[in-house]
Design a protein around this motif. Structure first.
Motif, mmCIF file in Angstrom:
data_model
loop_
_atom_site.group_PDB
_atom_site.id
_atom_site.type_symbol
_atom_site.label_atom_id
_atom_site.label_comp_id
_atom_site.label_asym_id
_atom_site.label_seq_id
_atom_site.Cartn_x
_atom_site.Cartn_y
_atom_site.Cartn_z
ATOM 1 N N ASP A 725 -7.443 -45.575 -7.838
ATOM 2 C CA ASP A 725 -6.558 -45.721 -6.679
ATOM 3 C C ASP A 725 -5.598 -44.538 -6.572
ATOM 4 N N GLN A 726 -4.776 -44.574 -5.552
ATOM 5 C CA GLN A 726 -3.718 -43.590 -5.387
ATOM 6 C C GLN A 726 -2.597 -44.242 -4.587
ATOM 7 N N TYR A 728 -0.046 -44.587 -1.555
ATOM 8 C CA TYR A 728 -0.279 -44.272 -0.136
ATOM 9 C C TYR A 728 0.284 -42.896 0.217
ATOM 10 N N GLY A 734 -4.014 -45.687 0.490
ATOM 11 C CA GLY A 734 -3.406 -45.988 -0.810
ATOM 12 C C GLY A 734 -2.556 -47.230 -0.778
ATOM 13 N N TRP A 735 -2.046 -47.572 -1.974
ATOM 14 C CA TRP A 735 -1.249 -48.775 -2.137
ATOM 15 C C TRP A 735 0.243 -48.477 -1.959
#
Length: 881
Positions: A725-726, A728, A734-735
């Motif tokens: 993931d990364q 945002y 992204g989160w």
């Protein structure tokens, strides 16, 4: 669940149905015929099926998501049709392995019993035969029995008649079949040098009838070309019963010495000849290798007066989807793979294995140790001790003549999880019983075979083993060391080696196990302990190899393990499989295998690693049409030049046998070529480039993201790559909010090691973002398919801490209510989601929907807490049009 490969299944049927007749012995008084075909099998109270040997009833149930596997009775039946020529002969059934208690009945009458899963036993059946429609029945039982080792271990106790079965027919006078499953002939080389050698042969001969029979015992030593180089004939007057006869051959000049570089094998043929008729009554053949060796506590191991660092691996006998019922060709292939790796040593662990294994070691030049399965714990009973002593005797006698064997071992990590931890006085009594058993096994071994060394294997609790006295008993001390995996850091490994050399200065040492889990589906550019990535395993093995190779007093090291193997109680990224192998359980090489080739190869070696990772992906570097990712080359050369699509990326100097470049992969096919002088390697990598921003020119197709993760995951079945993931980033994805799941015990600090039910892709669900607020995709307008993946990682069944987790001090899980809503672009998608209540703990949940993106709004998934913290384990997005 995977089905057995058709090619492997064909191999099983071929070897099961083929009758193997010992051609050399057909006119020499004995006949051997395979009985692997035409068996009927059923579990106790189960249905009958037709099977071939090798067979196990646990090839499937050890891989399912149900705890435990069938441990009980299995019954095999087969007809045996012998003609009149067998009357008056001695007839035997030879079983190479039945797990673990066996009763053999012939025509309903008990002919023999055996205890132990891993050694050969021979049952005389002549008194029970009708010589017409005889019925053989084998009752095998792999139930837990506190008087039979192993009691607990990090491997599966498969049941069944899982090794070859043979019918043996001899004359009444024959080399004894009562010598603990051996050939009845025992060969030693009392004196060996480069100029001369002597051979001593002890032959055990049975004569059942009364009266005296005059025979000659003729023993001949043949070289590898079949030429007789020495022989001795002894006149014998055989009387009723059994007797042992000793012959000494002292006339072999300039022997060809056996070594890993030149595994030269002689053959010793022993014949019993009738004095009157000159007919051969019986004949057996055994291998002979001339070599001498020693272990030195300061200088390490010497073979034929030359120093030799022993580097290799341990081996378990099971194979992908076959359990321990492994065909002959696959058994032998394991030793070929070890040899091709550059290894010169095999630890046959944790039990004696198929006779083919040591035959291959003799032939290919692999030195070996063999051990009995006293693992983790013992039972303080006379029966347990007697069974252990019998196992040790069988192991030694059956394998006595293999020149590859230099060590007999008898215990492994027996203080790993000691009993009576809450009663210290009682625990001291238990320790005393362990020490007594170790001493008895060591004494027995030295008596049965003074020519080889003894070994007891410990885990890394130096003080405990020293205090109990287990470092004093064997000739060699073995250590299973996992600094940087189960505990500590990789740098602690070298410190432990130095401590042994200082405090046990008179004891030669071997590193009998070391390794880190390496799931070939998991890759990482930021490898950390417990992420199960190939990259962490590479770094781990580099540290260990460097430390052992630079210390002369370390006689050698055995990687754990040659190949991944089944361990039903394990969970983790690939449930029921221990992933520390240098090969997969299907024997595909991992990058770690290539690393060992680079360290050990005698010829120039160069290999682009990542054999399992030719379908890559990643986010473009800024607005560029490429993504820079590391790529490694394993080599024993000083430097290597790398080319991408014909353009040089420069020359790199090898550091610990690895060269690494940052490769700017482009979308689509990338041709990679590594060159050093006349040596080269080439692969094609298919790369899916993800746009840095969705507004860039790179076309977006689909993306799969692991939350709370810094590792890639390769879904081999669906050919999908999952990315880390990364957070945002505007214009991208992204989160927002939360932090990675940190585990629920003191040992695991990366994700969860629990078995995720309802999926074969456990790594997708074993990490998550806890307390996530939102996940955004700033995609352009269009139609999209969105999939959200969840699993509740906290709670569920409380399981016993497994012994292999050396510092597995579980924190008690704090289970809290977790309820949250999920909305997509402001519209409710899942209301009051309670994963534990709705789906169950550690259960894969996938929710899919389609979304129409309009007016440049992109996609925003909101996670709104009702109780506890929302989580998201993984997310997928695919553009439809």
């Amino acid at each position: 669940m995977l089905q057995v490969n058709p090619l492997i299944r064909s191999l099983i049927l071929f070897f099961a149905a083929f009758w193997v007749i010992n051609a050399d012995a057909q006119d020499a008084g004995r006949k051997t015929i395979s009985l692997n075909d035409q068996w009927e099998f059923h579990k106790e109270n189960g249905s009958v099926e037709k099977v071939n040997i090798p067979h196990t009833w646990n090839d499937q149930d050890v891989l399912d998501d149900v705890s435990g596997y069938y441990r009980g009775l299995g019954i095999y039946k087969r007809k045996l049709n012998l003609d009149e020529s067998a009357k008056g002969k001695a007839v035997f059934l030879v079983f190479n392995g039945v797990a673990q208690e066996a009763e053999v009945l012939v025509n309903g009458k008990l002919a023999g019993k055996h205890i132990g899963s891993y050694t050969r036993f021979i049952v005389p059946i002549s008194p029970y035969l009708n010589y017409s429609d005889d019925v053989i029945e084998v009752r095998a039982n792999n139930r837990f029995n506190e008087d039979i080792a192993p009691l607990t271990a990090d491997f599966t106790f498969f049941g069944g008649m899982y090794r070859n079965v043979t019918l043996l027919i001899t004359n009444p006078v024959h080399f004894s079949q009562r010598e603990n499953g051996s050939s009845g002939v025992f060969i030693t080389t009392p004196q060996v040098s480069a100029t001369t050698a002597s051979v001593q042969i002890k032959s055990s001969i049975d004569k059942p009838s009364t009266g005296v029979k005059k025979v000659q015992l003729l023993t001949t030593v043949f070289d590898a070309r079949g030429r007789a180089v020495a022989s001795q004939t002894t006149a014998l007057n055989l009387v009723n019963g059994n007797a042992i006869y000793v012959q000494d051959i002292k006339s072999i000049k300039n022997p060809e010495l056996w070594s890993p570089e030149n595994p030269y094998l002689y053959r010793v043929v022993s014949k019993i000849i009738d004095v009157k008729t000159k007919a051969i009554i019986d004949q057996v053949s055994n291998p002979l290798g001339f070599r001498w060796f020693k272990f030195d506590a300061d200088k390490g191991f010497f073979l034929n007066d030359k120093p030799l660092k022993l580097i290799g691996a341990s081996r378990h006998q099971d194979y992908e989807n076959l359990g321990n019922a492994t065909p002959d060709a696959l058994q032998t292939r394991d030793i070929e793979l070890l040899k091709n790796m550059g290894g010169n040593f095999l630890r046959v662990a944790h039990y004696p294995q198929d006779p083919l294994i040591l035959e291959a070691c003799d032939r290919l030049g692999i030195l070996a140790s063999v051990e009995i399965p006293v693992v983790n714990t013992i039972t303080e009973s006379e029966a347990f001790t007697a069974n252990c002593l019998n196992m040790q005797t069988e192991m030694i006698k059956q394998n006595f003549n293999h020149p590859s064997i230099i060590i007999w071992a008898y215990m492994n990590e027996v203080l790993l999880r000691p009993k009576f931890s809450n009663d210290k006085p009682r625990q001291q009594i238990y320790y005393e019983h362990i020490r007594e058993l170790a001493q008895k096994l060591d004494d027995l071994t030295r008596k049965e075979d003074p020519s080889r060394y003894t070994l007891l294997v410990n885990h890394g609790a130096f003080d405990v083993y020293n205090k109990v006295g287990l470092t004093k008993i064997p000739m060699i001390v073995g250590w299973n060391l996992y600094s940087g995996w189960y505990s500590g850091a990789p740098a602690d490994f070298a410190k432990f080696l130095d401590r042994h050399h200082k405090e046990l200065a008179d004891k030669p040492m071997l590193v009998t196990e070391y390794g880190a889990d390496a799931d070939p589906r998991i890759r990482s550019f930021l490898p950390v302990r417990f992420d199960k990535s190939i990259e962490y395993a590479i770094q781990f093995n580099q540290v260990y190899l460097n430390a052992m190779l630079s210390r002369p007093f370390v006689s050698g090291g055995m990687a754990w393990n040659l190949a991944d193997f089944n361990s039903e109680t394990r969970e983790e990224t690939m449930p029921h499989i221990n992933n520390k192998g240098l090969l997969t359980i299907g024997r595909e090489p991992k990058d770690t295998y290539f690393l060992y080739q680079a360290y050990l190869a005698s010829k120039p070696y160069l290999k682009i690693t990542s054999a399992q990772w030719k379908e890559r992906g990643g986010v473009a570097d800024s607005a560029y049409a490429s993504c820079s990712q590391p790529l490694q080359v394993a080599t024993n050369l000083l430097s290597v030049e790398l080319f991408l699509n014909g353009k040089s990326l420069g020359v790199k100097t090898a550091i610990d046998h690895i060269c690494q470049w940052d490769v700017p992969f482009v979308d689509g096919n990338n041709q990679i070529k590594a060159v050093s002088g006349e040596n080269s390697d080439q692969i094609d990598v298919n790369f899916q480039l993800q746009p840095y921003r969705f507004a860039d020119q790179i076309q977006f197709k689909n993306i799969n993201v692991l939350l709370g993760s810094k590792r890639f995951y390769i879904d081999e079945k669906e050919h999908q790559l999952w990315m880390p993931d990364q957070p945002y980033r505007t214009g991208s994805w992204g989160w927002i909010g939360g932090e990675p799941f940190k585990g629920t015990n003191n040992r695991i600090t990366y994700g969860s090691d629990k078995n995720i039910l309802g999926t074969d892709n456990d790594p997708i669900y074993q990490t998550q973002q806890v307390g996530i607020k939102q996940f955004k995709f700033d995609v352009p307008d269009g139609e999209y398919e969105l999939s959200l993946h969840f699993a509740e990682l906290v709670g569920g069944e409380t399981k016993e801490a497994l012994a292999y987790n050396l510092d597995n001090n579980h924190k008690k899980e704090v289970v809290e209510q977790r309820i949250f809503d999920v909305a997509i672009n402001g519209v409710s998608f899942m209301s009051k989601l309670n994963m534990a209540k709705d789906f169950g703990y550690t259960t894969a949940v996938k929710k899919k929907t389609t979304i129409t993106v309009q007016n440049g709004k992109g996609i925003a998934i909101d996670f709104n807490a009702i109780e506890g913290k929302p989580v998201l384990n993984a997310i997928q997005l695919r553009k439809i049009y």
